[in-house]
Scaffold this active site. Sequence first.
Site, PDB file in Angstrom:
ATOM      1  N   ARG A 143       4.237  -1.871   0.758  1.00 14.67           N
ATOM      2  CA  ARG A 143       4.876  -3.172   0.543  1.00 14.67           C
ATOM      3  C   ARG A 143       5.689  -3.235  -0.749  1.00 14.67           C
ATOM      4  NH1 ARG A 143       1.245  -8.329   2.487  1.00 14.67           N
ATOM      5  NH2 ARG A 143       0.633  -7.521   4.538  1.00 14.67           N
ATOM      6  N   GLU A 144       5.562  -2.238  -1.590  1.00 16.55           N
ATOM      7  CA  GLU A 144       6.307  -2.270  -2.846  1.00 16.55           C
ATOM      8  C   GLU A 144       7.561  -1.399  -2.727  1.00 16.55           C
ATOM      9  OE1 GLU A 144       3.770  -3.192  -6.564  1.00 16.55           O
ATOM     10  OE2 GLU A 144       2.625  -1.672  -5.466  1.00 16.55           O
TER      11      GLU A 144
END
Length: 439
Positions: A143-144
């Site tokens: 998600r980063e």
Amino acid sequence: MRLPSGVVTVLAVVLNSGVGLAASPPSQQASSAPPPLPPGVSATLWRLSVPKGLEPTPERVALGEKLFRDKRLSVDNTVACMTCHEPELGFTDGKPLSEGVKGQKVTRNSPTVLNALFNATQFWDGRAGTLEDQAKLPILNPREMGMPDADTVVKKVRGIPEYVTDFQKVFGREPNFDDLAVAIAAFERMQFSGDARFDKFIMGDAKALSASEKNGWALFNGKARCNSCHAGNAVSPLFSDQKFHNIGVAAHKQDFVTLARKGVQVVRTGDEKQIDELALQTEFSELGRFLVTKQENDVGSFKTPTLRNVGITGPYMHDGSLTTLWDVMDHYNKGGVPNPFLDGGMQRLGLTEPEIDDLVAFLFTLTDTKFDKLNKEQLAKQRARKNTRPERDTAVALGKKGNLGDLAPNPDLNVKNPADLGFYGDVTPASAVPAVKPR
């Protein structure tokens, strides 16, 4: 000009001499030759915090800054370290929750990189022990920055000619993931901060703080009990005890008992990648330090953040759920949110509205002067929201309802001001402590 006495003077002495600072972890050997430091950061503290062999040389720092700003380290070339840690915003992103590749939100607020080199552990739950480990995990988190694995990162970096040249110049070899992390960490180790109006005050400028701000400092050390976890004293110049506490923030939305039972079955102790993904992608994020230790007393506990530059690093708490410092004070004033794992130190404070105003005023004095403009802007924005107070519960704070303990005695500041207490609890006259010139 009168020097502030007691703990104030002791802190000024220690910040310049290094006396009384906690020892470094056994695995780290102290470094030498620190760079020029601001008054709020001692050379001794810097030496204890930088492992031997990982000193931030100019070459490493330059490469680290380039990598820190480079979106090509993400899977789709859209997110860099700087995306969530913008230097102009105090190395945060100003958002409640950070956003990564493809606009995906994580479940944690971005902590500041400022003074991160002094952290005993990294991230809100302490899941990384070093800045180097901290630099790696976001690159690999789905998600980063979304890179699938370290080998893919290295292959991509080796395909960029300028980095092949840079790594050869700095490390004497082709790019690899460990050296990439060392370079980013070197840049982060140069992001120290300790030149606030508060620092001028403790160095002897009694006019550096207003009467309201000085009263906030007294409340901070007295009735408000902020110094229980955020002490600014000889052993804690960063205003953090570096420990983990359940203060009830996550209890707004979680049944901790049920979640902890599920977590015991899911979490693989020591699996750094799994813990990182659980922390940022799932409901288990609210278990906090428990994800790392699987100890019941860590359920819902998160690291005490530094208060330096707190005025410009909101929104606040691990989930960014508190918008202003008035919200933060309201949360503490009512004793947090009750839950089975609430820290024993959480209880109602009985602060009045003028006292909260003074505390907030003091907290804004902890911002480094290089962010003066941003600090004033943020204070104005927060003050404009002062009448929007979702966390305020005056009845609980004043003991008219609920059961969160008795208040501590409210001292007469004209008789004994908590901000003037000496290191061992006695009042030390300013004349008894010689002034120390900055090195």
